[in-house]
Write an enzyme that holds these catalytic residues in place. Structure first.
Site, PDB file in Angstrom:
ATOM      1  N   THR A 169      90.103   2.992  47.249  1.00 40.58           N
ATOM      2  CA  THR A 169      89.923   2.603  45.856  1.00 40.58           C
ATOM      3  C   THR A 169      88.807   3.432  45.244  1.00 40.58           C
ATOM      4  OG1 THR A 169      90.755   0.354  46.119  1.00 40.58           O
ATOM      5  CG2 THR A 169      89.289   0.748  44.269  1.00 40.58           C
ATOM      6  N   PHE A 171      86.068   3.700  42.300  1.00 35.52           N
ATOM      7  CA  PHE A 171      85.285   2.899  41.379  1.00 35.52           C
ATOM      8  C   PHE A 171      84.510   3.837  40.452  1.00 35.52           C
ATOM      9  CE2 PHE A 171      85.913   0.520  45.225  1.00 35.52           C
ATOM     10  CZ  PHE A 171      86.172  -0.782  44.801  1.00 35.52           C
TER      11      PHE A 171
END
Length: 268
Positions: A169, A171
């Site tokens: 992921t 960010f």
């Protein structure tokens, strides 16, 4: 000087893990827009939110909020591997587990494991919330990261249960301030093309090609102005203060009816 840092909470989430890389004065907020508002109004100097996952794709609420609601700058980015774990109460065994709880994305990332063990999945507002809600019941498990184990006195029964190993992921770190040039930077922009110009997107992408600038990402999102109308999110190498990037942005502005520079920041 960095003071308070907001992040998409609660504690024990992957966003909490990402935010921990930027400081210790962390404040959880319950929604992505709330994180952005905390930075916009000056309550916090930085905000950390997810923007895309390698398996599930873009985080729509982050992109939409940056496009339509907040004039914040992307100040940095961090990419972390998402290792999902089956979290249980102390002493629980696999044959005890009947139900598993987690955020919708975590459930989606662990479909094969859930099906193999014939566990009933249930959605929770976050991975940390799921862990909190199973405390005291050995028939229930949660899917989440290692941080929740210490938070709620739980233990990991099975590690790395995600369907694919390359689960990551990305960010972004949001600020009211722009980041200075570092020599290895990335710039993020949003634009929308004129609908009555055939080949409009092809022409815009050609601007990068003729200037020998590499695109690292292109993503389309509905503009919320009707079917078939889109915004394009583009990341590319370079800083907005570079001469070549300034020329690119100038040419894009002349050939689109909407352009927003989200920021230039060190490439992770």
């Amino acid at each position: 000087m960095i003071s308070l840092i907001s992040f998409l909470g609660p504690k024990g989430t992957f966003t909490h893990e990402a935010a921990s890389n930027f400081g210790k004065d962390l404040i959880p907020y319950c929604t992505i827009p709330a994180v952005m508002e905390s930075v916009s109004n000056g309550e916090c100097s930085l905000g950390i939110v997810p923007i895309e996952n390698s398996i599930e794709g873009p985080v729509g609420i982050t992109l939409d909020s940056l496009a339509h609601k907040f004039d914040l700058k992307i100040f940095g980015e961090i990419i972390i591997p998402i290792n999902q774990n089956l979290v249980v109460n102390p002493g629980a065994k696999m044959e005890d587990i009947k139900d598993v709880y987690s955020h919708a994305q975590a459930i989606a990332q662990c479909q094969e494991f859930i099906a193999e063990h014939k566990i009933q999945p249930h959605y929770a507002v976050s991975t940390a919330n799921a862990a909190k809600n199973i405390v005291g019941d050995k028939s229930k498990a949660a899917i989440g990261n290692a941080k929740v184990v210490d938070l709620y006195d739980l233990e990991i029964l099975e590690s790395n249960i995600q369907d694919t190993d390359n689960n990551e992921t990305r960010f972004v770190v949001l600020s009211n301030e722009a980041h200075e040039r570092t020599g290895k930077d990335k710039t993020s922009i949003i634009f929308s093309i004129y609908e009555d110009r055939p080949g409009g997107l092809y022409h815009i992408l050609g601007i990068f090609e003729k200037n020998n600038i590499n695109l690292t990402k292109i993503e389309s999102r509905p503009s919320k102005k009707g079917l078939g109308k889109y915004l394009f999110f583009v990341d590319f190498n370079g800083h907005q203060d570079d001469d070549v990037v300034q020329n690119i942005l100038k040419e894009i502005k002349e050939n689109t009816y909407f352009l927003k520079v989200l920021g230039s920041y060190p490439e992770f």
